[in-house]
Design a protein around this motif. Structure first.
Motif, PDB file in Angstrom:
ATOM      1  N   GLY A  50       1.160  78.790  14.861  1.00  0.00           N
ATOM      2  CA  GLY A  50       1.481  78.119  16.114  1.00  0.00           C
ATOM      3  C   GLY A  50       1.441  76.612  15.952  1.00  0.00           C
ATOM      4  O   GLY A  50       2.037  76.044  15.037  1.00  0.00           O
ATOM      5  N   ALA A  51       0.674  75.948  16.818  1.00  0.00           N
ATOM      6  CA  ALA A  51       0.574  74.488  16.773  1.00  0.00           C
ATOM      7  C   ALA A  51      -0.009  73.992  15.460  1.00  0.00           C
ATOM      8  O   ALA A  51       0.239  72.851  15.044  1.00  0.00           O
ATOM      9  CB  ALA A  51      -0.279  73.996  17.943  1.00  0.00           C
ATOM     10  N   LYS A  52      -0.779  74.839  14.764  1.00  0.00           N
ATOM     11  CA  LYS A  52      -1.329  74.465  13.464  1.00  0.00           C
ATOM     12  C   LYS A  52      -0.227  74.243  12.429  1.00  0.00           C
ATOM     13  O   LYS A  52      -0.468  73.664  11.357  1.00  0.00           O
ATOM     14  CB  LYS A  52      -2.289  75.544  12.961  1.00  0.00           C
ATOM     15  CG  LYS A  52      -3.565  75.689  13.793  1.00  0.00           C
ATOM     16  CD  LYS A  52      -4.371  76.884  13.321  1.00  0.00           C
ATOM     17  CE  LYS A  52      -5.628  77.102  14.132  1.00  0.00           C
ATOM     18  NZ  LYS A  52      -6.689  76.139  13.799  1.00  0.00           N
ATOM     19  N   GLY A  53       0.979  74.709  12.729  1.00  0.00           N
ATOM     20  CA  GLY A  53       2.105  74.488  11.829  1.00  0.00           C
ATOM     21  C   GLY A  53       2.389  73.018  11.588  1.00  0.00           C
ATOM     22  O   GLY A  53       3.049  72.669  10.603  1.00  0.00           O
ATOM     23  N   ALA A  54       1.888  72.137  12.460  1.00  0.00           N
ATOM     24  CA  ALA A  54       2.067  70.698  12.248  1.00  0.00           C
ATOM     25  C   ALA A  54       1.400  70.261  10.953  1.00  0.00           C
ATOM     26  O   ALA A  54       1.947  69.434  10.207  1.00  0.00           O
ATOM     27  CB  ALA A  54       1.486  69.928  13.433  1.00  0.00           C
ATOM     28  N   TRP A  98       7.408  67.950  14.786  1.00  0.00           N
ATOM     29  CA  TRP A  98       5.992  68.239  15.035  1.00  0.00           C
ATOM     30  C   TRP A  98       5.256  67.072  15.664  1.00  0.00           C
ATOM     31  O   TRP A  98       4.182  67.247  16.249  1.00  0.00           O
ATOM     32  CB  TRP A  98       5.316  68.667  13.738  1.00  0.00           C
ATOM     33  CG  TRP A  98       5.697  70.057  13.342  1.00  0.00           C
ATOM     34  CD1 TRP A  98       6.542  70.435  12.345  1.00  0.00           C
ATOM     35  CD2 TRP A  98       5.241  71.279  13.951  1.00  0.00           C
ATOM     36  NE1 TRP A  98       6.648  71.803  12.294  1.00  0.00           N
ATOM     37  CE2 TRP A  98       5.852  72.353  13.266  1.00  0.00           C
ATOM     38  CE3 TRP A  98       4.372  71.564  15.005  1.00  0.00           C
ATOM     39  CZ2 TRP A  98       5.626  73.681  13.593  1.00  0.00           C
ATOM     40  CZ3 TRP A  98       4.132  72.900  15.343  1.00  0.00           C
ATOM     41  CH2 TRP A  98       4.760  73.933  14.641  1.00  0.00           C
ATOM     42  N   ARG A  99       5.816  65.879  15.578  1.00  0.00           N
ATOM     43  CA  ARG A  99       5.187  64.734  16.234  1.00  0.00           C
ATOM     44  C   ARG A  99       5.537  64.655  17.711  1.00  0.00           C
ATOM     45  O   ARG A  99       4.842  63.981  18.478  1.00  0.00           O
ATOM     46  CB  ARG A  99       5.624  63.426  15.551  1.00  0.00           C
ATOM     47  CG  ARG A  99       5.016  63.185  14.176  1.00  0.00           C
ATOM     48  CD  ARG A  99       5.283  61.760  13.715  1.00  0.00           C
ATOM     49  NE  ARG A  99       4.703  61.499  12.401  1.00  0.00           N
ATOM     50  CZ  ARG A  99       5.392  61.435  11.274  1.00  0.00           C
ATOM     51  NH1 ARG A  99       6.721  61.587  11.304  1.00  0.00           N
ATOM     52  NH2 ARG A  99       4.796  61.188  10.128  1.00  0.00           N
ATOM     53  N   THR A 100       6.609  65.321  18.120  1.00  0.00           N
ATOM     54  CA  THR A 100       7.114  65.131  19.486  1.00  0.00           C
ATOM     55  C   THR A 100       7.196  66.407  20.316  1.00  0.00           C
ATOM     56  O   THR A 100       7.328  66.333  21.541  1.00  0.00           O
ATOM     57  CB  THR A 100       8.511  64.496  19.451  1.00  0.00           C
ATOM     58  OG1 THR A 100       9.413  65.366  18.741  1.00  0.00           O
ATOM     59  CG2 THR A 100       8.473  63.138  18.758  1.00  0.00           C
ATOM     60  N   VAL A 101       7.162  67.586  19.687  1.00  0.00           N
ATOM     61  CA  VAL A 101       7.390  68.817  20.427  1.00  0.00           C
ATOM     62  C   VAL A 101       6.294  69.029  21.474  1.00  0.00           C
ATOM     63  O   VAL A 101       5.127  68.684  21.272  1.00  0.00           O
ATOM     64  CB  VAL A 101       7.466  70.026  19.464  1.00  0.00           C
ATOM     65  CG1 VAL A 101       6.105  70.323  18.829  1.00  0.00           C
ATOM     66  CG2 VAL A 101       8.002  71.254  20.180  1.00  0.00           C
ATOM     67  N   MET A 300      -1.220  67.409  17.325  1.00  0.00           N
ATOM     68  CA  MET A 300      -0.311  67.828  16.261  1.00  0.00           C
ATOM     69  C   MET A 300       0.084  66.661  15.372  1.00  0.00           C
ATOM     70  O   MET A 300       0.250  66.820  14.156  1.00  0.00           O
ATOM     71  CB  MET A 300       0.916  68.507  16.869  1.00  0.00           C
ATOM     72  CG  MET A 300       0.610  69.879  17.456  1.00  0.00           C
ATOM     73  SD  MET A 300       2.075  70.775  18.006  1.00  0.00           S
ATOM     74  CE  MET A 300       2.626  69.718  19.352  1.00  0.00           C
ATOM     75  N   ALA A 301       0.226  65.477  15.944  1.00  0.00           N
ATOM     76  CA  ALA A 301       0.539  64.292  15.135  1.00  0.00           C
ATOM     77  C   ALA A 301      -0.607  64.009  14.161  1.00  0.00           C
ATOM     78  O   ALA A 301      -0.375  63.680  12.990  1.00  0.00           O
ATOM     79  CB  ALA A 301       0.794  63.090  16.036  1.00  0.00           C
TER      80      ALA A 301
END
Length: 321
Positions: A50-54, A98-101, A300-301
């Motif tokens: 999920g968000a860890k994909g960043a 990943w910086r903006t989603v 995420m950033a």
């Protein structure tokens, strides 16, 4: 040695033996010194989260920027999206995403799920059951369509492997540069219950994480001339969850526990089945403090930058710089 010292020594022995056994049972330290040459062809295995994909997006970008010869990239779940974008080749777009989603660009609650909360008693459960999933997949489909150029993937020199799960055959379904599509990526990320199954060629498919969260075995089974496999897992070795107090947290923690152990198991199996390949496990240097469904832009950033730093440190450790 006095009798008292002798007794103390014998009391310590079981603890020393237990400590040695725990060290043997523990997973190998991430990014130990590489066994092969620095220019050995690499399979990059992405597991998502999920968000860890960043974090793993930062890892992938830094590895490629540092000249790691990635010849094959494989992924399931959110790792499938990252793998496709690595094969696409535009690392700036991968990192910008990943910086903006935002959460709204990934999922929203289905209207029928929202309205079900207004129904009395058992009717709420019936409405939820008929909804098919809690989340509307339309935002994620739009995001994938916008982010990825499938023609670039078909022409890419990097081989792609995407894994989904076939609900009819209880088996894995693989996609490559030629067969990957929006539907294939939607299926590979369709967590059961959260997102509905996606039909590809008439077959309902869901998240590949159910059968291969980090598809290192599937990648190496292709028989390509790979010298090193770098398996990226977005859970730090010392990461600990808080005691879950809600149904959502309980399900999340349970699924993550299963996935972590499955990845470590598959890494060890890959080492046993493919001794000619240097299989490395790369994990975060610190807990990411991100939940899979908490698409916090600032968090995420930070995770992406940590991933870049961890990848560079990993390469230095591999080659003892």
């Amino acid at each position: 040695m006095t009798p008292h010292e002798n007794r103390r020594r014998h009391r310590r022995q079981p603890a020393l033996i237990l400590g040695a056994l725990l060290l043997l049972a523990a997973p190998a330290v991430a990014c130990e010194r590489a066994r092969g040459a620095a220019d050995a062809p690499v399979a990059l295995i992405l597991s998502g989260g999920g968000a860890k994909g960043a974090w793993e997006a930062g890892v992938a970008a830094a590895l490629v920027e540092r000249g790691v010869p990635v010849r094959l990239v494989a992924g399931s779940s959110a790792g499938a999206l990252n793998a496709a974008m690595v094969a696409d080749g535009r690392l700036d777009r991968l990192q910008a995403l990943w910086r903006t989603v935002t959460r709204e660009q990934v999922y929203t609650l289905r209207p029928s799920v929202v309205l079900s909360g207004l129904l009395p008693g058992v009717l709420t459960l019936l409405a939820l059951d008929r909804a098919g999933s809690l989340l509307d997949p339309a935002p994620l489909r739009a995001l994938i369509t916008e982010a990825i150029d499938f023609e670039r993937i078909r022409a890419s020199p990097v081989e792609l492997l995407i894994v989904a799960t076939d609900l009819l055959r209880y088996d894995k379904r693989a996609f490559d540069n030629r067969t990957v599509s929006v539907d294939a990526l939607m299926a590979a990320t369709a967590v059961p219950g959260a997102f509905p199954p996606v039909r590809v060629d008439g077959v309902p498919l869901v998240d590949g994480g159910l059968t291969g969260r980090a598809p290192v075995l599937e990648a190496l089974a292709l028989g390509r001339p790979i010298g090193r496999a770098i398996v990226v897992m977005s859970y730090a070795p010392d990461e600990q969850a808080k005691a879950p107090t809600t149904l959502r947290r309980t399900l999340e923690e349970s699924l993550e526990l299963v996935m972590i152990h499955a990845i470590r198991r598959d890494v060890e199996l890959a080492r046993l089945r493919h001794p000619e390949v240097d299989v490395q496990l790369l994990t975060p240097s610190a807990p990411l403090l991100l939940r899979p469904l908490d698409f916090d832009t600032e968090g995420m950033a930070r995770a992406l930058e940590l991933g870049r730093g961890d990848a560079r440190a990993c390469l230095d450790a591999m080659h003892s710089r």
